[in-house]
Design a protein around this motif. Structure first.
Motif, mmCIF file in Angstrom:
data_model
loop_
_atom_site.group_PDB
_atom_site.id
_atom_site.type_symbol
_atom_site.label_atom_id
_atom_site.label_comp_id
_atom_site.label_asym_id
_atom_site.label_seq_id
_atom_site.Cartn_x
_atom_site.Cartn_y
_atom_site.Cartn_z
ATOM 1 N N TYR A 214 0.934 -1.101 -0.093
ATOM 2 C CA TYR A 214 -0.075 -0.011 -0.021
ATOM 3 C C TYR A 214 0.820 1.136 -0.023
ATOM 4 N N GLU A 271 -5.697 2.002 -7.531
ATOM 5 C CA GLU A 271 -6.503 0.947 -7.092
ATOM 6 C C GLU A 271 -5.769 -0.166 -6.552
ATOM 7 N N ILE A 274 -5.412 0.112 -2.797
ATOM 8 C CA ILE A 274 -6.355 -0.409 -2.207
ATOM 9 C C ILE A 274 -6.615 -2.043 -1.984
ATOM 10 N N GLU A 275 -6.189 -2.576 -3.191
ATOM 11 C CA GLU A 275 -6.270 -3.970 -3.341
ATOM 12 C C GLU A 275 -5.369 -4.611 -2.180
ATOM 13 N N LEU A 277 -4.902 -3.829 0.879
ATOM 14 C CA LEU A 277 -5.601 -3.466 1.951
ATOM 15 C C LEU A 277 -6.805 -4.626 2.088
ATOM 16 N N ARG A 278 -6.828 -5.765 1.136
ATOM 17 C CA ARG A 278 -8.084 -6.425 1.039
ATOM 18 C C ARG A 278 -8.341 -7.271 2.399
ATOM 19 N N ASP A 285 -10.424 1.657 6.311
ATOM 20 C CA ASP A 285 -11.524 2.927 5.066
ATOM 21 C C ASP A 285 -10.590 4.200 5.145
ATOM 22 N N ARG A 288 -7.907 3.618 2.566
ATOM 23 C CA ARG A 288 -8.383 3.698 1.470
ATOM 24 C C ARG A 288 -8.721 5.026 0.978
ATOM 25 N N ASP A 289 -9.238 6.011 1.731
ATOM 26 C CA ASP A 289 -9.563 7.548 1.344
ATOM 27 C C ASP A 289 -8.212 8.225 1.234
ATOM 28 N N ALA A 291 -5.474 6.820 -0.161
ATOM 29 C CA ALA A 291 -4.949 6.670 -1.042
ATOM 30 C C ALA A 291 -5.727 7.316 -2.446
ATOM 31 N N ARG A 292 -7.196 7.392 -2.363
ATOM 32 C CA ARG A 292 -8.034 8.213 -3.378
ATOM 33 C C ARG A 292 -7.491 9.601 -3.502
#
Lengths: 299, 299
Positions: A214, A271, A274-275, A277-278, A285, A288-289, A291-292
């Protein structure tokens, strides 16, 4: 902050306020000839920046139930390194910048000697904070944090990447070399922030594969986004001079890939991050935020 | 070296060779755009200096039966900080020196940007060395070493003293202020060297009073001797430009006390330093020799 989710926006706001508070307490101006030194450190450290690194420490440490005050201390230490590197990078002999975060750079507001010393002091402070008992009662954790940060800051990390960047002017680096340069110059400290969250959570190295992937991916995505902002961005919003890489003839992700492919590459990296962090549920979250956000931000 | 006792002379020679060896192994030149960065670090770090700080770590640690390879690692880490501070102090914006240890300064041999980064890298390397498991298997010892060195290097120590020194130009500091300035600028790292020897020996703080007094006194004696060499010394022997303080109108021990009283004061400090070691037997003879040498040296 229209780009950030509500959760991210409020986390960023909180972290920024807390980091400012930490610096305010750490850098009380003494009543002696060092006053300007402290003023210079405050000028650079307080009230600016996205505080991405403290946010990453916080978000990663939160996965493992670490106390917020511990991740805040570690985030502040890493931010000390980040801020010192900005002060030194802005020096006339380096990137020669007059503005940073919408304010005059330290050597413009004070002088060059004060800027060199303010950077050196923040550098030392980072390790003083990490090694202090308040950071973690387990000295093994403290020693591990110091080791990670020292490696990330030194010749195999940030400062080594900065040296490569200096040599990039006029050279014709290829994509693997630019990738390595950026992985060192900005990636190392971003990775260290995430790694430190795991160290605080006492997660053994073999269980850090996901968050390491990540960190690697958002580090590169962040840099590609920076290159795009450098070309397309608004100087007022960025608070610093833009379009310097092109003027200096430096190869960047953008010059090597072109705008469209660079954008696609960054999107793919987000993407992929985020993957990585599966295995985590909604406790990840915020990561993930973030990352975006590395891509969606406009400065 | 005619001034040093035979035991001291041979210890100094050994330590100098060992520290050079450590730097040689640590600073292998990579085959990439960072090569000049490593060349610059080697230029500054290898083959020069009295290695007083590594010698003090060694001599203090030896009191407590610490393994020589451990005190050597710690001595090298502290020497990293000392060398980085010389590189930055020599910069045009700081003391603007062209010669150091008989060679061109780093920014003269390379350039200013490389000098800033080489200093920054040695700064980070110091903490990487201390936090590494090879330094001591007990992480508590490693964390304590990092904390001591970070404090000694930062705004409350060496870098803070350097800031005071910059402000000394044109100011009229009194004796207590000059004493405090010097206790920070050179004293903090000398004290840290002695303290680190005790940390390696796992000596609790309350049992360090004697060696702390010793360190404080030789630190000041060393600085007074430096001031005397600055006025009376030979530039070729010193390997750097002398008589700069007087030219810059800075108050020093010499300008405040006069030559005779400064000499007496330094002699008194050396005697006092030796008196602080009264609880030790001949295992502290090397420390006693070092105390005498701070004054007897001619460069």
């Amino acid at each position: 902050m229209a780009d950030a989710s509500f959760v991210l926006a409020s986390a960023m706001k909180n972290i920024a306020a807390e980091v400012d508070q930490q610096f305010d307490a750490l850098l009380e101006i003494p009543d002696d000839p060092r006053a300007d030194l402290y003023r210079a450190m405050r000028h650079a450290a307080i009230g600016g920046g996205k505080r991405l690194r403290p946010l990453l420490v916080h978000a990663t440490a939160a996965l493992y139930g670490v106390k917020p005050e511990q991740s805040l201390r570690v985030g502040t230490a890493i931010e000390c390194i980040h801020v010192y590197s900005l002060i030194h990078d802005d020096l006339p002999a380096m990137d020669d910048d007059d503005m940073r975060r919408g304010k005059p750079t330290v050597h413009r507001e004070f002088d060059e000697a004060t800027a060199v010393l303010a950077g050196d002091c923040l550098h030392a402070l980072a390790f003083e904070i990490l090694a202090h008992e308040a950071t973690h009662r387990d000295s093994h954790v403290r020693a591990e944090l110091v080791f990670e940060l020292a490696r990330a800051a030194g010749p195999a990390g940030m400062a080594g990447g900065q040296m490569m960047d200096l040599k990039a002017e006029g050279a014709t680096f290829d994509l693997p070399t630019v990738t390595r340069l950026q992985a060192m110059k900005t990636g190392a400290l971003i990775s260290c922030s995430v790694e430190s969250g795991a160290i605080l959570g006492r997660i053994p190295p073999e269980a850090r594969t996901g968050i390491r992937g990540y960190a690697h991916d958002i580090g590169l995505a962040f840099q590609i986004a920076d290159d795009i902002i450098d070309v397309e961005g608004n100087e007022e919003l960025a608070g610093k001079k833009l379009r310097k890489d092109g003027d200096a003839g430096k190869e960047t992700f953008l010059s090597l890939l072109g705008l469209e492919r660079a954008r696609e590459q960054a999107k793919m990296l987000v993407e992929q991050a985020i993957e990585h962090l599966r295995d985590f549920g909604d406790e990840a979250d915020l990561l993930r935020d973030i990352a975006r956000f590395t891509l969606a931000r406009n400065h």
